[in-house]
Write an enzyme that holds these catalytic residues in place. Structure first.
Site, PDB file in Angstrom:
ATOM      1  N   HIS A  95      -8.191 -56.480  42.155  1.00  0.00           N
ATOM      2  CA  HIS A  95      -9.257 -56.783  41.706  1.00  0.00           C
ATOM      3  C   HIS A  95     -10.098 -57.953  42.461  1.00  0.00           C
ATOM      4  CE1 HIS A  95     -12.369 -58.108  38.705  1.00  0.00           C
ATOM      5  NE2 HIS A  95     -12.223 -56.908  38.002  1.00  0.00           N
ATOM      6  N   GLU A 152     -16.460 -51.624  42.671  1.00  0.00           N
ATOM      7  CA  GLU A 152     -16.941 -52.490  41.763  1.00  0.00           C
ATOM      8  C   GLU A 152     -17.796 -53.674  42.691  1.00  0.00           C
ATOM      9  OE1 GLU A 152     -14.603 -52.946  37.779  1.00  0.00           O
ATOM     10  OE2 GLU A 152     -13.838 -54.257  39.247  1.00  0.00           O
TER      11      GLU A 152
HETATM   12  P1  PGA Z   1     -17.744 -56.164  33.801  1.00  0.00           P
HETATM   13  O1  PGA Z   1     -16.339 -56.493  34.568  1.00  0.00           O
HETATM   14  O2  PGA Z   1     -17.652 -54.844  33.022  1.00  0.00           O
HETATM   15  O3  PGA Z   1     -17.724 -57.394  32.859  1.00  0.00           O
HETATM   16  O4  PGA Z   1     -18.618 -56.496  34.795  1.00  0.00           O
HETATM   17  C1  PGA Z   1     -15.569 -55.084  35.305  1.00  0.00           C
HETATM   18  C2  PGA Z   1     -14.562 -55.577  35.898  1.00  0.00           C
HETATM   19  O5  PGA Z   1     -14.739 -56.757  36.658  1.00  0.00           O
HETATM   20  O6  PGA Z   1     -13.540 -54.800  36.047  1.00  0.00           O
END
Ligand code: PGA
Length: 231
Positions: A95, A152
């Protein structure tokens, strides 16, 4: 894999009691879903949630938020894939918060992917862009395994400003092409997903699902996301 995949990443939130309350509140409203629901709570809640899910026969799956790059032994504080085996089917790896705050490198990510696969855990590898696809793109294990990759963009995580479907689709296409050595690849979009924007990502077959952070912390809100996660 049933699609769309809707995965919840609780990050460093909720103790065991709070996790169980969430699960019960969620299950009261959950009457099945055509796709796959994956809940990734903190390590400490996994065993309790597994008991709840199995004894009530709820059709949701568990994932870890991280996994050790090491097999076992003198690594204080680490939770290895062999310890998670039987407890989770999935593990989030790399992540952007782990890459940034804990300085996880591509080498770490590769080792964690290998450890997960060795223990029958499907990795959900997070990437901020194509450059985060590293050495693991073509490891020998790829040809016989499934990988889930969550795209992401850092500017969309926790900001309330989700990426556009068009851009996410473009990146998804590029990622799928890069990951051709893998037997099976699923791409999720993550970053400020909520009940209002989720269908813009899930209603097109190019994107296989979503990874939800902040909006998954409330069971009712997460349920709304699932209701809107139409294909
Ligand atoms: P968020 O986070 O939906 O709060 O933007 C997503 C993630 O970090 O997996």
């Amino acid at each position: 894999m049933k699609l769309p995949i809707v995965a919840a990443n609780w990050k460093s939130n909720k103790n065991v009691d709070e996790a169980i309350s969430w699960m019960r509140a969620f299950a009261m409203q959950f009457s099945g879903f055509g796709g796959q629901v994956i809940i990734c709570p903190p390590f400490i809640a996994l065993a309790s949630l597994q008991r709840e899910i199995l004894s009530n026969n709820w059709g949701v799956w568990l994932g870890a938020q991280n996994v050790s790059a090491f097999e076992s032994g003198a690594y204080t504080g680490e939770v290895s894939a062999s310890m998670l085996k039987g407890l989770v089917n999935y593990a989030i790896i790399g992540h952007s918060e782990r890459r940034r705050v804990f300085r996880e490198s591509d080498r770490d990510v590769t080792a964690k992917i290998k450890m997960s696969l060795k223990n029958g855990i499907t990795p959900i590898v997070c990437v901020a862009n194509e450059a985060d696809i590293g050495e693991w793109r073509s490891i020998p294990e790829a040809s016989s395994n499934t990988i889930i990759v969550a795209f992401e963009p850092v500017s969309s995580i926790g900001t309330g400003s989700a990426d556009s479907f068009e851009h996410a689709r473009e990146v998804t296409k590029a990622l799928k092409a890069m990951l051709h050595p893998w037997k099976e690849v699923y791409i999720l979009y993550g970053g400020s997903v909520n009940d209002e924007n989720v269908s813009s990502f899930t209603s097109h077959s190019e994107i296989d699902g979503v990874l939800v952070g902040g909006a998954s912390l409330d069971a009712g809100e997460f349920m709304e996301i699932i209701r809107h996660a139409t294909r």
